[in-house]
Design an enzyme around this catalytic site. Structure first.
Site, PDB file in Angstrom:
ATOM      1  N   GLU A  42       0.828  -1.214   0.000  1.00 17.89           N
ATOM      2  CA  GLU A  42       0.000   0.000   0.000  1.00 17.89           C
ATOM      3  C   GLU A  42       0.861   1.262   0.000  1.00 17.89           C
ATOM      4  O   GLU A  42       0.572   2.228  -0.693  1.00 17.89           O
ATOM      5  CB  GLU A  42      -0.925   0.019   1.231  1.00 17.89           C
ATOM      6  N   CYS A 201     -12.940   2.029 -14.822  1.00 13.12           N
ATOM      7  CA  CYS A 201     -13.427   3.403 -14.653  1.00 13.12           C
ATOM      8  C   CYS A 201     -12.223   4.356 -14.670  1.00 13.12           C
ATOM      9  O   CYS A 201     -11.856   4.952 -13.658  1.00 13.12           O
ATOM     10  CB  CYS A 201     -14.221   3.516 -13.352  1.00 13.12           C
ATOM     11  N   CYS A 208     -17.062   2.086 -19.995  1.00 12.75           N
ATOM     12  CA  CYS A 208     -18.396   1.903 -19.416  1.00 12.75           C
ATOM     13  C   CYS A 208     -19.088   0.652 -19.960  1.00 12.75           C
ATOM     14  O   CYS A 208     -19.889   0.032 -19.255  1.00 12.75           O
ATOM     15  CB  CYS A 208     -19.264   3.138 -19.660  1.00 12.75           C
ATOM     16  N   CYS A 211     -18.447  -2.259 -17.745  1.00 10.23           N
ATOM     17  CA  CYS A 211     -18.550  -1.973 -16.310  1.00 10.23           C
ATOM     18  C   CYS A 211     -19.725  -2.699 -15.663  1.00 10.23           C
ATOM     19  O   CYS A 211     -20.852  -2.618 -16.148  1.00 10.23           O
ATOM     20  CB  CYS A 211     -18.694  -0.471 -16.110  1.00 10.23           C
ATOM     21  N   CYS A 217     -25.106   3.549 -12.597  1.00 11.96           N
ATOM     22  CA  CYS A 217     -24.185   4.691 -12.623  1.00 11.96           C
ATOM     23  C   CYS A 217     -24.852   5.970 -13.140  1.00 11.96           C
ATOM     24  O   CYS A 217     -25.253   6.046 -14.302  1.00 11.96           O
ATOM     25  CB  CYS A 217     -22.974   4.342 -13.483  1.00 11.96           C
TER      26      CYS A 217
HETATM   27 FE1  SF4 Z   1     -17.224   4.418 -14.324  1.00  9.22          FE
HETATM   28 FE2  SF4 Z   1     -19.879   4.598 -14.360  1.00  9.22          FE
HETATM   29 FE3  SF4 Z   1     -18.575   4.137 -16.618  1.00  9.22          FE
HETATM   30 FE4  SF4 Z   1     -18.700   2.280 -14.726  1.00  9.22          FE
HETATM   31  S1  SF4 Z   1     -20.386   3.099 -15.939  1.00  9.22           S
HETATM   32  S2  SF4 Z   1     -16.883   2.858 -15.919  1.00  9.22           S
HETATM   33  S3  SF4 Z   1     -18.620   3.495 -12.875  1.00  9.22           S
HETATM   34  S4  SF4 Z   1     -18.425   5.969 -15.361  1.00  9.22           S
END
Ligand code: SF4
Length: 358
Positions: A42, A201, A208, A211, A217
């Site tokens: 970390e 992200c 997206c 995602c 989102c």
């Molecule tokens: Fe980021 Fe939202 Fe796109 Fe997912 S959908 S990559 S959380 S901006």
């Protein structure tokens, strides 16, 4: 979206399920609950990319297999092994932290974020990372990746450079943590949210379409994910002029001094640093000053360069001088051979200068 994830699942459940399949699970500091290893990774990963950290992490564990080994090491050895990773206050705090783990906690890292945060170099997010990864504590991490993911998912548009807004986000992050099977869910969730920020992200052009939380989102729904997080206040930058003395003797050794414990390049070895060329000349030993006045001292001013730190630009001027014999050039410092200086903790621009100018 992976098939196993229910569309109605909470953010935490969705991320935990996603991480198992799509997250990063093979980094050397994963699949362990040893707080020493997790803490070391970390600290190294703050402001440094995974690909760079890998070799340093292995080197540190080889030299210091336990926190007690690190605590017992000399500062020069720790700084030498850290050399090249930058942000040297991390190395100084790392060493001090190891000493305190031994002196205050009997060589065992404490198991709660509340106690971890009392150690040098461990901030709130690092304490949460160690506590959640190693001890499954229900506590939220909040690094740059996590801020980006959460502000986008929630459409959190308040300015994060205002402390009270960041506090609100942190509170929301705490409430969104897993609520069941914490023993396994907490480490997995902390890893998931870091992984999502690091691999999907992204700050620019987030993926997206890949995602797992796209349907939840708000930033995606607004069509403007890159607008989040909102942070208006920029870092205030300053600049400083440094004159570096690159002195070499007939044996090819260079003159280095150890920097004070505070200020720029603290506790590292460095070429001697001065405010001005005049100050450099005035600090020479009497015999070299005489040679300088007589014009027999070889004194070359090399092209200046700029070195950029987080908060500051350093405008560096370098004077190269040749000392005929092995006599000192300044009252502080010593001659070091190439074999010796390569293993010292040196600031990155000094190491570069020595490698390229000798
Ligand atoms: Fe980021 Fe939202 Fe796109 Fe997912 S959908 S990559 S959380 S901006």
């Amino acid at each position: 979206m992976p098939k196993a994830i229910k569309p109605s699942a909470s953010l935490a459940e969705t991320l935990v399920a996603w991480q198992k399949v799509h997250g990063r699970n093979h980094l050397p500091w994963q699949n362990t609950r040893d707080p020493y290893r997790v803490w070391l990774s970390e600290i190294m990963l703050q402001q440094t990319q995974v690909s760079t950290v890998l070799a340093y992490y292995a080197k540190f564990l080889e030299n210091f297999p336990t926190v007690a080994d690190l605590a017992a090491a000399s500062q020069d050895k720790v700084m030498g092994l850290w050399s090249g990773l930058g942000y040297y206050s991390r190395a100084r705090n790392l060493h001090q932290c190891a000493k305190e783990v031994v002196s205050r906690f009997g060589g065992e890292f404490p198991s709660t974020a509340e106690d971890l945060i009392t150690l040098p170099g461990i901030g709130r997010s690092t304490a949460a990372a160690v506590a959640s990864f190693c001890f499954s504590e229900r506590v939220a991490i909040m690094d740059g990746n996590v801020k980006r993911v959460l502000t986008r998912v929630w459409g959190f548009a308040d300015d994060l450079s205002v402390a009270k807004n960041e506090k609100v986000l942190w509170q929301m992050a705490q409430e969104a943590l897993p609520t069941r099977q914490l023993q396994t869910a907490m480490p997995r969730y902390s890893q998931a949210i870091m992984d999502l920020g690091a691999t999907v992200c992204l700050p620019r052009k987030p993926h997206c379409d890949e995602c797992p939380v796209q349907t939840q989102c708000k930033a995606y729904a607004l069509g403007e994910p890159e607008k989040f997080p909102v942070k208006t206040r920029k870092l205030k930058r300053s600049s400083e002029v440094l004159w570096l003395m690159l002195a070499q003797n007939a044996q090819g050794e260079v003159w280095l001094e150890k920097r004070p414990a505070s200020g720029i390049w603290a506790s590292l070895y460095s070429l001697p640093v001065f405010d001005s060329e005049e100050a450099m000349q005035a600090s020479l030993t009497p015999s070299l000053q005489k040679a300088s006045v007589a014009g027999t001292l070889k004194w070359d001013v090399l092209p200046a360069f700029k070195h950029v730190l987080t908060h500051k630009d350093l405008h560096c001027h370098v004077v190269k001088l040749k000392a005929a014999k092995g006599a000192p050039v300044l009252s502080e410092g010593a001659w070091w051979s190439e074999k010796e200086w390569t293993s010292l903790g040196l600031p990155q621009p000094v190491r570069h200068l020595l490698s390229s100018s000798l």
